[in-house]
Design an enzyme around this catalytic site. Structure first.
Site, PDB file in Angstrom:
ATOM      1  N   PRO A  36       0.787  -1.229   0.000  1.00  0.00           N
ATOM      2  CA  PRO A  36       0.000   0.000   0.000  1.00  0.00           C
ATOM      3  C   PRO A  36       0.823   1.285   0.000  1.00  0.00           C
ATOM      4  O   PRO A  36       0.266   2.366  -0.165  1.00  0.00           O
ATOM      5  CB  PRO A  36      -0.822  -0.119   1.280  1.00  0.00           C
ATOM      6  CG  PRO A  36       0.046  -0.930   2.190  1.00  0.00           C
ATOM      7  CD  PRO A  36       0.722  -1.932   1.300  1.00  0.00           C
TER       8      PRO A  36
ATOM      9  N   ASP B 200       4.691   2.103 -11.018  1.00  0.00           N
ATOM     10  CA  ASP B 200       3.425   2.833 -11.099  1.00  0.00           C
ATOM     11  C   ASP B 200       3.560   4.175 -10.386  1.00  0.00           C
ATOM     12  O   ASP B 200       4.427   4.362  -9.515  1.00  0.00           O
ATOM     13  CB  ASP B 200       2.306   2.036 -10.434  1.00  0.00           C
ATOM     14  CG  ASP B 200       1.871   0.826 -11.244  1.00  0.00           C
ATOM     15  OD1 ASP B 200       2.190   0.776 -12.443  1.00  0.00           O
ATOM     16  OD2 ASP B 200       1.212  -0.057 -10.669  1.00  0.00           O
TER      17      ASP B 200
ATOM     18  N   LYS C  21      -0.209   5.505 -15.195  1.00  0.00           N
ATOM     19  CA  LYS C  21      -1.324   5.878 -16.078  1.00  0.00           C
ATOM     20  C   LYS C  21      -2.497   6.363 -15.237  1.00  0.00           C
ATOM     21  O   LYS C  21      -3.636   5.952 -15.428  1.00  0.00           O
ATOM     22  CB  LYS C  21      -1.752   4.681 -16.927  1.00  0.00           C
ATOM     23  CG  LYS C  21      -0.667   4.158 -17.842  1.00  0.00           C
ATOM     24  CD  LYS C  21      -1.152   3.038 -18.730  1.00  0.00           C
ATOM     25  CE  LYS C  21      -1.428   1.785 -17.939  1.00  0.00           C
ATOM     26  NZ  LYS C  21      -0.224   1.237 -17.290  1.00  0.00           N
TER      27      LYS C  21
ATOM     28  N   GLY D 268       0.258  -2.214  -4.265  1.00  0.00           N
ATOM     29  CA  GLY D 268      -0.563  -3.332  -3.779  1.00  0.00           C
ATOM     30  C   GLY D 268      -0.017  -4.669  -4.216  1.00  0.00           C
ATOM     31  O   GLY D 268       1.180  -4.949  -4.103  1.00  0.00           O
ATOM     32  N   ASP D 269      -0.906  -5.514  -4.739  1.00  0.00           N
ATOM     33  CA  ASP D 269      -0.528  -6.823  -5.254  1.00  0.00           C
ATOM     34  C   ASP D 269      -0.665  -6.817  -6.769  1.00  0.00           C
ATOM     35  O   ASP D 269      -1.670  -6.322  -7.298  1.00  0.00           O
ATOM     36  CB  ASP D 269      -1.435  -7.908  -4.656  1.00  0.00           C
ATOM     37  CG  ASP D 269      -1.039  -9.295  -5.129  1.00  0.00           C
ATOM     38  OD1 ASP D 269      -0.296  -9.975  -4.408  1.00  0.00           O
ATOM     39  OD2 ASP D 269      -1.474  -9.690  -6.235  1.00  0.00           O
TER      40      ASP D 269
ATOM     41  N   THR E  55      -2.218  -6.290  -0.645  1.00  0.00           N
ATOM     42  CA  THR E  55      -3.206  -5.535  -1.397  1.00  0.00           C
ATOM     43  C   THR E  55      -3.936  -4.539  -0.495  1.00  0.00           C
ATOM     44  O   THR E  55      -4.004  -4.712   0.726  1.00  0.00           O
ATOM     45  CB  THR E  55      -4.206  -6.481  -2.092  1.00  0.00           C
ATOM     46  OG1 THR E  55      -5.004  -5.721  -3.002  1.00  0.00           O
ATOM     47  CG2 THR E  55      -5.110  -7.186  -1.087  1.00  0.00           C
ATOM     48  N   ALA E  56      -4.504  -3.496  -1.093  1.00  0.00           N
ATOM     49  CA  ALA E  56      -5.065  -2.385  -0.336  1.00  0.00           C
ATOM     50  C   ALA E  56      -6.157  -2.815   0.637  1.00  0.00           C
ATOM     51  O   ALA E  56      -6.272  -2.269   1.735  1.00  0.00           O
ATOM     52  CB  ALA E  56      -5.607  -1.335  -1.302  1.00  0.00           C
TER      53      ALA E  56
ATOM     54  N   MET F  63     -10.985   1.504  -6.557  1.00  0.00           N
ATOM     55  CA  MET F  63     -11.179   2.595  -7.516  1.00  0.00           C
ATOM     56  C   MET F  63     -12.661   2.918  -7.719  1.00  0.00           C
ATOM     57  O   MET F  63     -13.190   2.856  -8.826  1.00  0.00           O
ATOM     58  CB  MET F  63     -10.520   2.239  -8.860  1.00  0.00           C
ATOM     59  CG  MET F  63      -9.021   2.039  -8.765  1.00  0.00           C
ATOM     60  SD  MET F  63      -8.274   1.350 -10.268  1.00  0.00           S
ATOM     61  CE  MET F  63      -8.706  -0.391 -10.102  1.00  0.00           C
TER      62      MET F  63
END
Length: 265
Positions: free
Chosen positions: A16, A39, A61, A93-94, A122-123, A175
């Site tokens: 995270p 990222d 992105k 995250g993952d 992951t988050a 998201m």
């Protein structure tokens, strides 16, 4: 000790954002890789762990403003590996949870390039830990569902969830976007009750973390923090509703637990 091998691409989960939540293997690869493609959501604190002679490039992105196309990322991964370099593709995250890893794995396989996936926190799991809140509970949540509010460009707009949502599920929406009113309508149409608890958490498990909780009937008016945001919905979230607004289900669960410890029927 783990070291990054030449000619291999590593799809690595950065977690995270807290460097302390990296896996040991992820850290060792960052310390020895020749190339790191990351990222936008990977913070400077994590990038500071990369070997000082490595070539570090952002290929983010975010918010519909790509710095490079997905095909361009595939090209960089393949070209770097074929040039005999060790490559880390660093994802927040993952890698296998809404991280486009499937597209990159397919491209690497088609090119005959060796790769390895290194999982990360992951988050959703980071959010549960940060809130001190189990995402599953043997009395209120026996199912855990991950979904996303963001879809590939050109794909028809679909609801975050279609059909009845099990009452004993915790739904995690990655998201979700800013239109909580739309998500609230979709979830109500899926049968989620007005009294079910929900929580939006921003930058989970980082120094920038913030969160807000309400019942489903208040989700449409919820004001969230900055992206990345994660939305958690379900009765397992009820303990976040404190004071006079505390969910009666929580009090019932506490009473049941006390009775169980005392051996009362």
């Amino acid at each position: 000790m783990t070291t990054a091998e030449k000619g291999v691409v590593y799809l690595v989960g950065a977690g995270p954002g807290d460097p302390e939540l990296l896996t040991v293997r992820a850290l060792r690869l960052l310390e020895t890789a020749d190339v790191v493609l990351h990222d936008d959501l990977v913070p400077e604190e994590v990038l500071a762990l990369v070997h000082r002679h490595a070539l570090v490039t952002s290929v983010g992105k975010r918010c519909g403003r790509p710095r490079i196309t997905q095909a361009g990322i595939h090209g960089l991964l393949i070209e770097s590996a074929r040039a005999g370099q060790s490559v880390v593709r660093l994802k927040s995250g993952d890698p296998l949870v809404f991280g486009r890893a499937g597209e990159e794995i397919a491209a690497l396989r088609a090119a005959g390039v060796a790769f390895e996936v290194v999982p990360g926190v992951t988050a959703a799991l980071a959010a549960g830990a940060a809130l001190g809140l189990p995402l599953t509970d043997r009395k209120s949540a026996s199912k855990l569902i991950f979904c996303t509010g963001h879809h590939a460009s050109g794909k028809d707009e679909t609801p975050v969830w279609a059909g009845p949502l099990p009452e004993d599920a915790t739904l995690v929406v990655y998201m979700p976007g800013r239109d909580m009113g739309r998500i609230a309508r979709e979830l109500r149409e899926a049968g989620v009750g007005a009294d079910v608890a929900c929580c939006a958490i921003s930058y989970a498990a980082t120094a920038r973390q913030s969160w807000v909780a309400s019942r489903m009937d208040g989700l449409g008016e919820m004001v969230c923090g900055a992206a990345p945001v994660l939305l958690l919905v379900g009765r397992a979230m009820a303990s976040l509703l404190v004071g006079a607004d505390a969910d009666s289900d929580v009090l019932s669960l506490i009473a049941d637990a006390v009775s169980e410890v005392r051996g009362e029927p």
